[in-house]
Design a protein around this motif. Structure first.
Motif, PDB file in Angstrom:
ATOM      1  N   SER A 231      -1.265  -6.015  -3.766  1.00 28.54           N
ATOM      2  CA  SER A 231      -1.621  -5.260  -4.975  1.00 28.54           C
ATOM      3  C   SER A 231      -2.127  -3.869  -4.620  1.00 28.54           C
ATOM      4  O   SER A 231      -1.785  -2.882  -5.271  1.00 28.54           O
ATOM      5  N   GLU A 232      -2.935  -3.790  -3.586  1.00 27.41           N
ATOM      6  CA  GLU A 232      -3.458  -2.500  -3.139  1.00 27.41           C
ATOM      7  C   GLU A 232      -2.320  -1.616  -2.629  1.00 27.41           C
ATOM      8  O   GLU A 232      -2.281  -0.413  -2.916  1.00 27.41           O
ATOM      9  N   THR A 233      -1.395  -2.182  -1.890  1.00 26.83           N
ATOM     10  CA  THR A 233      -0.238  -1.419  -1.394  1.00 26.83           C
ATOM     11  C   THR A 233       0.571  -0.864  -2.563  1.00 26.83           C
ATOM     12  O   THR A 233       0.968   0.308  -2.557  1.00 26.83           O
TER      13      THR A 233
ATOM     14  N   LYS B 182       2.210   3.667  -5.995  1.00 23.20           N
ATOM     15  CA  LYS B 182       2.279   4.235  -7.346  1.00 23.20           C
ATOM     16  C   LYS B 182       1.574   5.581  -7.381  1.00 23.20           C
ATOM     17  O   LYS B 182       2.069   6.536  -7.994  1.00 23.20           O
ATOM     18  N   GLU B 183       0.423   5.699  -6.710  1.00 21.90           N
ATOM     19  CA  GLU B 183      -0.297   6.974  -6.631  1.00 21.90           C
ATOM     20  C   GLU B 183       0.563   8.035  -5.966  1.00 21.90           C
ATOM     21  O   GLU B 183       0.636   9.162  -6.436  1.00 21.90           O
ATOM     22  N   ILE B 184       1.199   7.660  -4.870  1.00 23.10           N
ATOM     23  CA  ILE B 184       2.067   8.603  -4.147  1.00 23.10           C
ATOM     24  C   ILE B 184       3.215   9.055  -5.040  1.00 23.10           C
ATOM     25  O   ILE B 184       3.544  10.226  -5.119  1.00 23.10           O
TER      26      ILE B 184
END
Length: 114
Positions: free
Chosen positions: A99-101, A106-108
């Protein structure tokens, strides 16, 4: 189990377990745990989406361990096994890490110019 291997021979049990595809029936949704070759112990991996708080994870694991005898009895009532394995639980952080990955990717993606 229809073999001539002597009882208590873990290596022989492991061979039979692998050859007959026992993991298909003796695992949670065909993954998520491991059974000892003699089926005496089942290691069940569990995860939590929000696993930032080690104290909360400790409480969850303690709750699972506390519920193990009840869960074992209920499983014994539902599954046609001669011997119900002892249940052991181990935290698996892979769901939270995945989930963190995805969040970082998504941020990138959001930061890239269109």
């Amino acid at each position: 189990a229809g073999t001539n291997d002597p009882a208590g021979n873990a290596a022989a049990g492991e061979r039979v377990f692998a050859a007959k595809g026992c993991a298909y029936c003796h695992s949670a949704q065909n993954s998520g745990g491991h059974l000892a070759p003699d089926l005496s112990h089942a290691l069940i991996f569990w995860s939590a989406l929000s696993s930032d708080d080690p104290e909360a994870l400790g409480r969850i694991e303690a709750g699972l361990e506390s519920a193990a005898p009840f869960l074992r009895r209920r499983l014994a009532q539902e599954l046609p096994l001669r011997r119900m394995p002892e249940l052991r639980f181990r935290f698996d952080p892979s769901l939270a890490l995945g989930s963190e990955t995805l969040r970082v990717l998504k941020e990138i993606e959001d930061d890239e110019p269109a």
